[in-house]
Design a protein around this motif. Structure first.
Motif, PDB file in Angstrom:
ATOM      1  N   SER A   1       0.892  -1.025  -0.122  1.00  0.00           N
ATOM      2  CA  SER A   1      -0.005   0.087   0.021  1.00  0.00           C
ATOM      3  C   SER A   1       0.862   1.199  -0.009  1.00  0.00           C
ATOM      4  O   SER A   1       0.536   2.304  -0.619  1.00  0.00           O
ATOM      5  CB  SER A   1      -1.060   0.040   1.127  1.00  0.00           C
ATOM      6  OG  SER A   1      -2.038  -0.738   1.022  1.00  0.00           O
ATOM      7  N   ASN A   2       1.826   1.366   0.963  1.00  0.00           N
ATOM      8  CA  ASN A   2       2.913   2.410   0.857  1.00  0.00           C
ATOM      9  C   ASN A   2       3.952   2.360  -0.203  1.00  0.00           C
ATOM     10  O   ASN A   2       4.673   3.596  -0.144  1.00  0.00           O
ATOM     11  CB  ASN A   2       3.222   2.807   2.297  1.00  0.00           C
ATOM     12  CG  ASN A   2       4.354   1.761   2.524  1.00  0.00           C
ATOM     13  OD1 ASN A   2       4.931   1.313   1.918  1.00  0.00           O
ATOM     14  ND2 ASN A   2       4.341   1.479   3.927  1.00  0.00           N
ATOM     15  N   GLY A   3       3.827   1.501  -1.140  1.00  0.00           N
ATOM     16  CA  GLY A   3       4.897   1.509  -2.358  1.00  0.00           C
ATOM     17  C   GLY A   3       6.152   0.843  -2.039  1.00  0.00           C
ATOM     18  O   GLY A   3       7.105   0.884  -2.894  1.00  0.00           O
TER      19      GLY A   3
ATOM     20  N   ILE B   1      -2.873 -11.294  -4.006  1.00  0.00           N
ATOM     21  CA  ILE B   1      -2.105 -10.278  -3.665  1.00  0.00           C
ATOM     22  C   ILE B   1      -0.685 -10.479  -4.188  1.00  0.00           C
ATOM     23  O   ILE B   1       0.071  -9.692  -4.556  1.00  0.00           O
ATOM     24  CB  ILE B   1      -2.080  -9.858  -2.016  1.00  0.00           C
ATOM     25  CG1 ILE B   1      -3.595  -9.296  -2.056  1.00  0.00           C
ATOM     26  CG2 ILE B   1      -1.028  -8.824  -1.941  1.00  0.00           C
ATOM     27  CD1 ILE B   1      -3.976  -8.950  -0.730  1.00  0.00           C
ATOM     28  N   ILE B   2      -0.292 -11.753  -3.914  1.00  0.00           N
ATOM     29  CA  ILE B   2       1.111 -12.342  -4.250  1.00  0.00           C
ATOM     30  C   ILE B   2       0.883 -13.672  -5.107  1.00  0.00           C
ATOM     31  O   ILE B   2      -0.308 -14.216  -5.021  1.00  0.00           O
ATOM     32  CB  ILE B   2       2.083 -12.741  -3.022  1.00  0.00           C
ATOM     33  CG1 ILE B   2       1.512 -13.848  -2.167  1.00  0.00           C
ATOM     34  CG2 ILE B   2       2.250 -11.199  -2.256  1.00  0.00           C
ATOM     35  CD1 ILE B   2       2.255 -14.232  -0.926  1.00  0.00           C
TER      36      ILE B   2
ATOM     37  N   ASN C   1      -1.614  -1.963  -6.396  1.00  0.00           N
ATOM     38  CA  ASN C   1      -2.013  -1.390  -5.360  1.00  0.00           C
ATOM     39  C   ASN C   1      -3.068  -2.045  -4.550  1.00  0.00           C
ATOM     40  O   ASN C   1      -3.542  -2.943  -5.114  1.00  0.00           O
ATOM     41  CB  ASN C   1      -2.505   0.246  -5.565  1.00  0.00           C
ATOM     42  CG  ASN C   1      -3.828   0.287  -6.392  1.00  0.00           C
ATOM     43  OD1 ASN C   1      -4.596  -0.567  -6.135  1.00  0.00           O
ATOM     44  ND2 ASN C   1      -3.722   0.981  -7.379  1.00  0.00           N
ATOM     45  N   LEU C   2      -3.327  -1.649  -3.394  1.00  0.00           N
ATOM     46  CA  LEU C   2      -4.324  -2.368  -2.562  1.00  0.00           C
ATOM     47  C   LEU C   2      -5.399  -1.222  -2.107  1.00  0.00           C
ATOM     48  O   LEU C   2      -5.744  -1.168  -0.806  1.00  0.00           O
ATOM     49  CB  LEU C   2      -3.650  -2.922  -1.383  1.00  0.00           C
ATOM     50  CG  LEU C   2      -2.785  -4.033  -1.642  1.00  0.00           C
ATOM     51  CD1 LEU C   2      -2.011  -4.569  -0.314  1.00  0.00           C
ATOM     52  CD2 LEU C   2      -3.338  -5.170  -2.001  1.00  0.00           C
ATOM     53  N   GLU C   3      -6.039  -0.894  -2.959  1.00  0.00           N
ATOM     54  CA  GLU C   3      -7.309   0.040  -2.889  1.00  0.00           C
ATOM     55  C   GLU C   3      -8.342  -0.656  -1.781  1.00  0.00           C
ATOM     56  O   GLU C   3      -8.614   0.096  -0.851  1.00  0.00           O
ATOM     57  CB  GLU C   3      -8.101   0.260  -4.107  1.00  0.00           C
ATOM     58  CG  GLU C   3      -9.002   1.431  -3.888  1.00  0.00           C
ATOM     59  CD  GLU C   3      -9.518   2.132  -5.347  1.00  0.00           C
ATOM     60  OE1 GLU C   3     -10.754   2.649  -5.208  1.00  0.00           O
ATOM     61  OE2 GLU C   3      -8.777   2.010  -6.210  1.00  0.00           O
TER      62      GLU C   3
ATOM     63  N   ASN D   1      -6.854  -0.562   1.646  1.00  0.00           N
ATOM     64  CA  ASN D   1      -7.030   0.762   2.194  1.00  0.00           C
ATOM     65  C   ASN D   1      -8.340   1.424   2.582  1.00  0.00           C
ATOM     66  O   ASN D   1      -8.588   1.726   3.541  1.00  0.00           O
ATOM     67  CB  ASN D   1      -6.464   1.975   1.155  1.00  0.00           C
ATOM     68  CG  ASN D   1      -4.684   1.699   0.887  1.00  0.00           C
ATOM     69  OD1 ASN D   1      -4.056   1.105   1.611  1.00  0.00           O
ATOM     70  ND2 ASN D   1      -4.432   2.333  -0.034  1.00  0.00           N
ATOM     71  N   ASN D   2      -9.239   0.701   1.996  1.00  0.00           N
ATOM     72  CA  ASN D   2     -10.512   1.112   2.082  1.00  0.00           C
ATOM     73  C   ASN D   2     -10.947   0.516   3.418  1.00  0.00           C
ATOM     74  O   ASN D   2     -11.914   0.748   4.080  1.00  0.00           O
ATOM     75  CB  ASN D   2     -11.572   0.895   1.064  1.00  0.00           C
ATOM     76  CG  ASN D   2     -11.471   1.810  -0.065  1.00  0.00           C
ATOM     77  OD1 ASN D   2     -11.049   2.929   0.048  1.00  0.00           O
ATOM     78  ND2 ASN D   2     -11.855   1.090  -1.369  1.00  0.00           N
ATOM     79  N   GLU D   3     -10.573  -0.800   3.473  1.00  0.00           N
ATOM     80  CA  GLU D   3     -10.741  -1.526   4.933  1.00  0.00           C
ATOM     81  C   GLU D   3     -10.173  -0.570   5.973  1.00  0.00           C
ATOM     82  O   GLU D   3     -10.967  -0.758   7.145  1.00  0.00           O
ATOM     83  CB  GLU D   3      -9.903  -2.927   5.079  1.00  0.00           C
ATOM     84  CG  GLU D   3     -10.975  -3.912   4.121  1.00  0.00           C
ATOM     85  CD  GLU D   3     -10.064  -5.297   3.987  1.00  0.00           C
ATOM     86  OE1 GLU D   3      -9.566  -5.791   5.354  1.00  0.00           O
ATOM     87  OE2 GLU D   3     -10.213  -6.118   3.042  1.00  0.00           O
ATOM     88  N   ILE D   4      -9.089  -0.446   5.940  1.00  0.00           N
ATOM     89  CA  ILE D   4      -8.484   0.336   7.186  1.00  0.00           C
ATOM     90  C   ILE D   4      -9.146   1.839   7.224  1.00  0.00           C
ATOM     91  O   ILE D   4      -9.530   2.080   8.447  1.00  0.00           O
ATOM     92  CB  ILE D   4      -7.118   1.001   6.613  1.00  0.00           C
ATOM     93  CG1 ILE D   4      -6.198  -0.465   6.613  1.00  0.00           C
ATOM     94  CG2 ILE D   4      -6.463   1.871   7.759  1.00  0.00           C
ATOM     95  CD1 ILE D   4      -4.790   0.013   6.165  1.00  0.00           C
ATOM     96  N   LEU D   5      -9.785   2.319   6.290  1.00  0.00           N
ATOM     97  CA  LEU D   5     -10.597   3.534   6.504  1.00  0.00           C
ATOM     98  C   LEU D   5     -11.716   3.458   7.139  1.00  0.00           C
ATOM     99  O   LEU D   5     -12.198   3.988   8.064  1.00  0.00           O
ATOM    100  CB  LEU D   5     -10.633   4.487   5.221  1.00  0.00           C
ATOM    101  CG  LEU D   5      -9.468   5.001   4.550  1.00  0.00           C
ATOM    102  CD1 LEU D   5      -9.880   5.577   3.135  1.00  0.00           C
ATOM    103  CD2 LEU D   5      -8.994   6.190   5.425  1.00  0.00           C
TER     104      LEU D   5
END
Length: 126
Positions: A26-28, A65-66, A80-82, A85-89
């Motif tokens: 997610s953070n690159g 993912i892998i 990317n893992l949109e 990221n949405n789960e985290i939000l």
């Protein structure tokens, strides 16, 4: 060390491993095509059983993912893992609702935000 694990957490170790890898994507820090450490190497580095890392890699593989490169190891499959990221939000949103329902003031929440982010809540700079 690639990352560390919180052995006192209620979250299973294999889930922590999977989440840490997702965070790196997610953070690159990890990009599509990058190789992950071998299961044995990562297990040794973070001090867990080989099977624990294997389970995390299997879960990440099942999620798309892998992917395994025969004879070479695991590589990052997604760009990317949109969704992640949405789960985290969503978790943050639910935690905020829970805090407000428990009577924690918005000022206290702002104070925690400022602690974590390291800047004033009203500061518009990123």
């Amino acid at each position: 060390m690639w990352f560390s694990i919180d052995f006192s957490s209620h979250v299973p170790v294999y889930k922590q491993i999977a989440e840490k890898i997702k965070m790196k994507i997610s953070n690159g820090e990890l990009r599509q095509g990058d190789f992950l450490p071998s299961v044995r190497k990562l297990a040794e580095d973070i001090g867990v059983n080989f099977n624990t890392v294997s389970k995390a890699y299997k879960e990440l593989s099942e999620q798309g993912i892998i992917e395994v490169q025969r004879g070479e190891g695991y590589t990052v499959k997604v760009e990317n893992l949109e969704d992640f990221n949405n789960e985290i939000l969503l978790e943050i949103k639910n935690a905020l609702k829970k805090a407000l329902n428990a009577g924690i003031s918005s000022d206290e929440i702002k104070k925690i935000f400022e602690e974590v982010v390291g800047r004033d809540f009203n500061d518009s700079r990123s």
